[in-house]
Design an enzyme around this catalytic site. Structure first.
Site, PDB file in Angstrom:
ATOM      1  N   ASP A 332      -6.678  63.321 -46.115  1.00 18.15           N
ATOM      2  CA  ASP A 332      -5.221  63.271 -46.024  1.00 18.15           C
ATOM      3  C   ASP A 332      -4.665  63.178 -47.448  1.00 18.15           C
ATOM      4  O   ASP A 332      -5.366  62.733 -48.361  1.00 18.15           O
ATOM      5  CB  ASP A 332      -4.808  62.045 -45.205  1.00 18.15           C
ATOM      6  CG  ASP A 332      -3.308  61.902 -45.089  1.00 18.15           C
ATOM      7  OD1 ASP A 332      -2.647  62.901 -44.790  1.00 18.15           O
ATOM      8  OD2 ASP A 332      -2.805  60.797 -45.326  1.00 18.15           O
ATOM      9  N   ASP A 538      -5.849  56.908 -44.098  1.00  9.93           N
ATOM     10  CA  ASP A 538      -5.420  55.517 -44.262  1.00  9.93           C
ATOM     11  C   ASP A 538      -5.737  54.663 -43.047  1.00  9.93           C
ATOM     12  O   ASP A 538      -5.476  53.472 -43.037  1.00  9.93           O
ATOM     13  CB  ASP A 538      -3.930  55.436 -44.597  1.00  9.93           C
ATOM     14  CG  ASP A 538      -3.039  56.016 -43.502  1.00  9.93           C
ATOM     15  OD1 ASP A 538      -3.547  56.238 -42.386  1.00  9.93           O
ATOM     16  OD2 ASP A 538      -1.859  56.252 -43.763  1.00  9.93           O
ATOM     17  N   ASP A 542      -3.868  58.332 -39.271  1.00 10.15           N
ATOM     18  CA  ASP A 542      -4.927  59.331 -39.165  1.00 10.15           C
ATOM     19  C   ASP A 542      -6.031  58.937 -38.190  1.00 10.15           C
ATOM     20  O   ASP A 542      -7.111  59.520 -38.217  1.00 10.15           O
ATOM     21  CB  ASP A 542      -5.542  59.575 -40.547  1.00 10.15           C
ATOM     22  CG  ASP A 542      -4.515  60.091 -41.535  1.00 10.15           C
ATOM     23  OD1 ASP A 542      -3.791  61.035 -41.188  1.00 10.15           O
ATOM     24  OD2 ASP A 542      -4.426  59.548 -42.644  1.00 10.15           O
TER      25      ASP A 542
END
Length: 642
Positions: A332, A538, A542
């Site tokens: 991410d 995180d 996610d």
């Protein structure tokens, strides 16, 4: 940590006494003190049984318990059967030597496992032993941590551990988070800030309001993960378990056949039985699988411990094995590769102005806004205009803002907003990608502030480190625009990225990459043989993607519940630079495990063949068992220094 535990000291004492008696008896035997008569043989047997039982009483006890519980085939059964057979063949010295050196190997194994558990034990010691709770009348009562209730006011004195997660309501200072993060520098805390369990208070007194009960706090969750990690075995460990389950009964059956079939076939059963029984006993000693059963899990335990010392929690040796096979790393962007908050990345000033002027005027206009971009501009202003001089602030949502600062009319916003106000905006040529905030003073353009979510410190080096560690492909996923994604990817050295993704799109992207890895492997068992994919996020937004990936790596955010629960690997201080080091640790662990397997099996099978042919004696059997085990354990202990 003490060098030896009380139990180890006792075992060492027993081995020492047994060894001294054994040496005295061997000297007596070679000096001819035991005559070759029935009485002399019985005397010699009884004397040798003394050091034998001093060294082996716990092994024999385990063997008898196994027989009682119908769980015969383990190392204790093999060693007891082999040494009893050696006594039956009048090889008294060899019988004692085998058991004595077996116990030396077991002691060495116990010491090695204790050493490997050292880093995990340090992690376990994070939990506080007590808590100081402030009562309604202001007095302090000392309670057990599991008696803490949400809302309790806890007094943390200098040098004490924080017993549960909470918020500082009084005091400020530094807390040591090294047990959680591996970071040696203390972290400052002040009123209104969170502290987490396991931290050690510095030199000031803190009053903390408990936000979680002890069972739900960060330390409790971490300890639960560590305790569960041993139950999640790698494929290599599972192979060893299955191998030992079939291998041990197979060698016992082979030893029985070796002891009785050749004498029967020869036609001279009584005369040759003793020699073949001795061969069978030698065969049993050689076959003991403790070198594999101990050294391979020890290597994995050492790998998990090495990672934990640096603030990286790996939830099981299966994930350590998957980390060693990483082919693709997907990450991410926001909050993982970047800071997750806006900062002023660049300022382009028109002629007659400098960067400080532009930021100062923009900060004046943005002073009444709570927008993240406004906060970034205000934070970057070193010389703000007095608030008393700022008035008539007007905000047009999503476009811009106007305000009066002293005698100046300030306009800040996007290109369309300023052009609608009749302000001409020149083309701004800059290499920095981000959100452009155009600034005008009294109807005239004076500069552009570029606000961006900046990459975290050390991320570029971490990306490079992952590629050097063997990762073939790194992919960045983000919901940001393609322009922003391209700029961040270029700066960090990432060749592949996907932009403007919704959460469900990220799951689809990871599944697509997993399918590509399967197709790349091809053939039968493509999913088992393929390279592995890790996703870094995180752990909160996610979570769906973390569960889809082979290995979910979460930034722990110093105690994020969602991160700890959703991921397979948790980096407690959000330092992505630790991933290449953990990958190297994983690969070293697998390398050591495979070395142990190949070496132990080669020596064992070679010596088993020699034993069956009558070439290997009991002393060679001792090497094939204890010697190989010690060498494999020493090899595994190299992980403790990584």
């Amino acid at each position: 940590m003490e060098r030896f535990t009380p139990k180890q000291k006792k075992e060492l004492q027993q081995i020492g006494i047994s060894f001294m008696l054994f040496v005295l008896l061997m000297i007596s035997e070679h000096a001819g003190l035991f005559p070759d008569t029935p009485g002399g043989t019985v005397t010699e047997l009884l004397l040798y049984l003394v050091p034998y039982f001093i060294a082996s009483h716990d092994v024999v006890r385990k063997c008898l318990i196994g027989i009682k519980n119908r769980q015969l085939f383990d190392e204790s059964f093999l060693m007891t059967l082999a040494t009893v057979g050696a006594f039956g063949c009048k090889e008294f010295g060899e019988a004692v030597a085998v058991m004595l050196f077996y116990q030396v190997g077991e002691f060495f194994q116990s010491y090695a496992v204790g050493k490997s558990r050292g880093s995990i034990a340090d992690l376990m010691s994070m939990a506080a032993d007590f808590a100081n709770r402030q009562t309604e009348d202001g007095s302090i009562e000392v309670i057990e941590p599991d008696e803490i209730e949400v809302g309790d006011i806890l007094v943390i004195k200098p040098g004490e551990k924080v017993p549960t997660d909470g918020v500082v309501i009084e005091g400020s200072g530094l807390v040591n988070t090294s047990a959680l993060t591996g970071e040696s520098l203390p972290r400052p805390v002040a009123e209104g800030e969170q502290v987490i369990s396991g931290c050690i208070n510095g030199d000031s007194l803190l009053r903390v309001r408990a936000e979680k009960e002890f069972d739900d706090c960060t330390v409790s969750q971490i300890l639960e993960l560590v305790e569960e990690a041993s139950s999640r075995k790698s494929l290599t460990e599972n192979f060893i378990t299955r191998f030992a389950r079939w291998y041990t009964p197979a060698v016992v059956i082979a030893a029985v056949i070796l002891a009785f079939v050749p004498p029967l076939v020869s036609g001279n059963f009584a005369a040759e039985l003793g020699g073949w029984v001795l061969r069978a006993c030698t065969f049993l000693v050689i076959s003991c699988p403790c070198a594999l059963v101990i050294s391979v899990p020890l290597a994995f335990f050492g790998g998990i411990g090495a990672a934990s010392r640096h603030g990286v929690l790996i939830k099981g040796s299966n994930y350590l094995e998957l980390l060693s096979e990483l082919d693709t790393v997907v990450s991410d962007k926001t909050g993982t590769l970047t800071e997750g908050r806006f900062k002023v990345a660049a300022v382009e000033a028109a002629e007659g102005y400098d960067a400080g002027d532009i930021v100062r005027y923009a900060a004046a206009a943005e002073s009444g806004s709570t927008h993240p971009i406004a906060a970034a501009i205000i934070e970057a202003c070193d010389d703000p205009i007095a608030q008393s001089k700022i008035k008539d602030i007007k905000t047009v949502a999503g476009k811009g803002i106007t305000a009066t600062a002293g005698e100046d009319q300030i306009t800040v916003g996007n290109r369309g907003f300023l052009e609608a106000e009749g302000i001409k905006i020149p083309d701004v040529d800059t290499d920095v990608s981000g959100t452009n905030c155009y600034v005008a003073r009294n109807g005239k353009y004076i500069g552009t502030i570029i606000v961006a979510d900046m990459p975290k410190e050390g991320v570029k080096e971490a990306i490079s480190g992952m590629l050097k560690a063997g990762v073939k492909k790194i992919v960045m996923l983000t919901g940001d625009s393609g322009k922003v994604a391209a700029a961040v990817a270029k700066e960090l050295g990432i060749s592949d990225y996907r932009a403007e993704l919704l959460p469900q799109d990220k799951v689809s992207a990871v599944e697509e990459l997993l399918n590509a890895l399967r197709q790349k492997s091809g053939g039968k068992d493509a999913d088992r043989k393929r390279g592995r994919l890790a996703f870094i996020g995180d752990g909160i937004n996610d979570a769906p993607v973390l569960s889809v990936a082979d290995v979910g790596i979460a930034m722990g955010s110093l105690g994020s519940d969602a991160a700890i629960e959703a991921a397979d690997v948790v980096i407690m201080d959000d330092d992505i630079a630790k991933i290449p080091a953990v990958m190297k640790t994983a690969r070293k662990t697998l390398s050591i495990s495979r070395q142990n397997i190949v070496f132990a099996l080669f020596v064992k099978f070679a010596c088993l063949l020699l034993g069956a042919l009558g070439i290997a004696n009991m002393w060679m059997a001792v090497f094939a068992d204890v010697g190989v085990a010690v060498i494999c354990i020493l090899n595994s202990m190299r992980m403790l220094k990584k």
